[in-house]
Design a protein around this motif. Structure first.
Motif, mmCIF file in Angstrom:
data_model
loop_
_atom_site.group_PDB
_atom_site.id
_atom_site.type_symbol
_atom_site.label_atom_id
_atom_site.label_comp_id
_atom_site.label_asym_id
_atom_site.label_seq_id
_atom_site.Cartn_x
_atom_site.Cartn_y
_atom_site.Cartn_z
ATOM 1 N N ALA A 270 10.609 -24.592 -9.804
ATOM 2 C CA ALA A 270 11.251 -22.876 -9.210
ATOM 3 C C ALA A 270 10.642 -22.730 -7.957
ATOM 4 C CB ALA A 270 10.878 -22.832 -10.380
ATOM 5 N N GLY A 271 11.320 -22.073 -7.463
ATOM 6 C CA GLY A 271 11.529 -21.493 -6.559
ATOM 7 C C GLY A 271 11.852 -22.323 -4.859
ATOM 8 N N PRO A 272 11.592 -21.447 -3.587
ATOM 9 C CA PRO A 272 10.870 -20.784 -3.636
ATOM 10 C C PRO A 272 11.006 -19.299 -3.688
ATOM 11 C CG PRO A 272 12.087 -21.040 -1.529
ATOM 12 C CD PRO A 272 12.755 -22.101 -2.761
ATOM 13 N N VAL A 273 10.131 -18.778 -4.136
ATOM 14 C CA VAL A 273 10.567 -17.183 -4.152
ATOM 15 C C VAL A 273 9.569 -16.061 -2.977
ATOM 16 C CG1 VAL A 273 10.354 -14.613 -5.840
ATOM 17 C CG2 VAL A 273 10.436 -17.301 -6.561
ATOM 18 N N LYS A 274 10.018 -15.348 -2.378
ATOM 19 C CA LYS A 274 9.438 -15.285 -1.009
ATOM 20 C C LYS A 274 9.699 -13.772 -1.286
ATOM 21 C CE LYS A 274 10.551 -19.459 1.911
ATOM 22 N NZ LYS A 274 11.092 -19.480 2.587
ATOM 23 N N TYR A 275 8.747 -12.660 -0.733
ATOM 24 C CA TYR A 275 8.610 -11.213 0.001
ATOM 25 C C TYR A 275 7.838 -11.445 0.727
ATOM 26 C CZ TYR A 275 9.609 -6.541 -1.244
ATOM 27 O OH TYR A 275 10.091 -5.362 -0.946
ATOM 28 N N TYR A 276 8.415 -9.825 1.494
ATOM 29 C CA TYR A 276 7.034 -10.111 2.850
ATOM 30 C C TYR A 276 5.845 -9.016 2.218
ATOM 31 C CZ TYR A 276 5.849 -7.457 6.755
ATOM 32 O OH TYR A 276 4.986 -6.374 7.897
ATOM 33 N N ALA A 277 4.973 -9.423 2.454
ATOM 34 C CA ALA A 277 3.742 -8.791 1.678
ATOM 35 C C ALA A 277 2.718 -8.584 2.731
ATOM 36 C CB ALA A 277 3.476 -10.067 0.919
ATOM 37 N N ALA A 278 2.731 -8.103 3.960
ATOM 38 C CA ALA A 278 1.729 -8.508 4.969
ATOM 39 C C ALA A 278 1.272 -6.308 4.182
ATOM 40 C CB ALA A 278 1.927 -8.074 6.295
ATOM 41 N N ASN A 279 -0.183 -6.349 4.532
ATOM 42 C CA ASN A 279 -0.393 -4.744 3.958
ATOM 43 C C ASN A 279 -0.152 -4.932 2.647
ATOM 44 O OD1 ASN A 279 -1.475 -4.001 6.556
ATOM 45 N ND2 ASN A 279 1.063 -4.095 6.752
ATOM 46 N N ALA A 280 -0.157 -6.230 2.264
ATOM 47 C CA ALA A 280 0.295 -5.792 0.667
ATOM 48 C C ALA A 280 -0.849 -6.563 0.309
ATOM 49 C CB ALA A 280 1.387 -6.050 -0.015
ATOM 50 N N CYS A 281 -1.081 -6.751 -1.829
ATOM 51 C CA CYS A 281 -1.963 -7.336 -2.177
ATOM 52 C C CYS A 281 -0.967 -8.074 -2.858
ATOM 53 C CB CYS A 281 -2.835 -6.580 -3.337
ATOM 54 S SG CYS A 281 -4.007 -5.655 -2.426
ATOM 55 N N VAL A 282 -0.794 -9.225 -4.268
ATOM 56 C CA VAL A 282 0.121 -10.061 -4.474
ATOM 57 C C VAL A 282 -0.815 -10.357 -5.605
ATOM 58 C CG1 VAL A 282 1.121 -10.143 -2.628
ATOM 59 C CG2 VAL A 282 -0.555 -12.073 -2.974
ATOM 60 N N LYS A 283 0.166 -10.821 -6.796
ATOM 61 C CA LYS A 283 0.072 -11.979 -8.261
ATOM 62 C C LYS A 283 1.053 -12.567 -7.848
ATOM 63 C CE LYS A 283 -1.457 -8.005 -10.807
ATOM 64 N NZ LYS A 283 -0.869 -7.121 -11.944
ATOM 65 N N LYS B 87 1.019 -1.594 -0.105
ATOM 66 C CA LYS B 87 0.059 -0.439 -0.261
ATOM 67 C C LYS B 87 0.965 1.564 -0.456
ATOM 68 C CE LYS B 87 -3.832 -1.923 2.143
ATOM 69 N NZ LYS B 87 -4.659 -2.313 3.118
ATOM 70 N N GLY B 88 0.441 2.323 -0.985
ATOM 71 C CA GLY B 88 1.289 3.142 -1.272
ATOM 72 C C GLY B 88 3.456 2.686 -1.730
ATOM 73 N N LYS B 89 3.477 2.107 -2.438
ATOM 74 C CA LYS B 89 4.878 1.795 -2.397
ATOM 75 C C LYS B 89 4.771 1.179 -3.542
ATOM 76 C CE LYS B 89 6.590 1.689 2.086
ATOM 77 N NZ LYS B 89 7.548 0.947 3.558
ATOM 78 N N LYS B 90 5.850 1.170 -4.110
ATOM 79 C CA LYS B 90 6.273 0.689 -5.908
ATOM 80 C C LYS B 90 7.043 -0.367 -5.710
ATOM 81 C CE LYS B 90 10.040 0.955 -8.954
ATOM 82 N NZ LYS B 90 11.257 1.001 -9.796
ATOM 83 N N VAL B 91 5.561 -1.360 -6.561
ATOM 84 C CA VAL B 91 5.764 -2.857 -6.995
ATOM 85 C C VAL B 91 6.659 -3.855 -6.439
ATOM 86 C CG1 VAL B 91 4.364 -4.667 -8.683
ATOM 87 C CG2 VAL B 91 3.175 -2.092 -8.616
ATOM 88 N N VAL B 92 6.908 -4.532 -6.172
ATOM 89 C CA VAL B 92 7.939 -5.368 -6.535
ATOM 90 C C VAL B 92 7.596 -6.821 -6.908
ATOM 91 C CG1 VAL B 92 9.673 -6.904 -5.196
ATOM 92 C CG2 VAL B 92 8.645 -4.667 -4.405
#
Length: 151
Positions: free
Chosen positions: A112-125, A95-100
């Motif tokens: 393939a993976g694992p691909v991890k990223y902090y996603a609390a307070n965020a939406c994901v695809k 929210k309010g930040k650049k897409v990663v």
């Protein structure tokens, strides 16, 4: 000679050394690939298939409440054990930040993976792909291209 074989078998059994068949890594679950505390989210299991409907695997989206991370893995169900081009991709919109966007791609035998990223307070695809070497010219893909699992 038979006594030595029995003694050796007993010693191996007591030592905890067990022969593991080749390809045993293929049986790993998405949860074990991502690590402790991760679970598959609602809608987080999607087929990876070609436009003609051939299914080559599954892409998974997982989440850990304790770390606040999402995790994506693409797991083969076809061509298992053969290194083929694959990918696992996670896109996060805080929210309010650049897409990663985070991607793991290369030639893999099982996943393939694992691909991890902090996603609390965020939406994901999330998205996964598998391209069999020389078998089918089409790349198999699957996942979710719309924002979701917003926390």
């Amino acid at each position: 000679m038979l006594a030595k074989a029995i003694l050796l078998t007993a010693a191996i059994g007591l030592s905890g050394v067990v022969a593991t068949p080749a390809g045993a890594t293929a049986a790993r679950s998405p949860e074990s690939i991502c690590g402790s505390g991760f679970w598959i989210v609602k809608g987080g299991t999607q087929p990876v298939k070609t436009s003609s409907g051939r299914r080559y695997g599954t892409v998974y989206l997982l989440y850990s409440r304790s770390s606040g991370e999402n995790c994506v893995v693409t797991v083969k169900s076809s061509f298992v054990g053969t290194k083929t081009p694959m990918s696992a991709m996670l896109t996060v919109q805080p929210k309010g930040k650049k897409v990663v966007e985070r991607v793991d791609s290369g030639k893999f035998a099982y996943y393939a993976g694992p691909v991890k990223y902090y996603a609390a307070n965020a939406c994901v695809k999330f998205w996964g792909s598998i391209k069999p070497n020389g078998h089918d010219p089409a790349v198999a893909g699957g996942g979710r291209q719309a924002w979701g699992n917003c926390t």
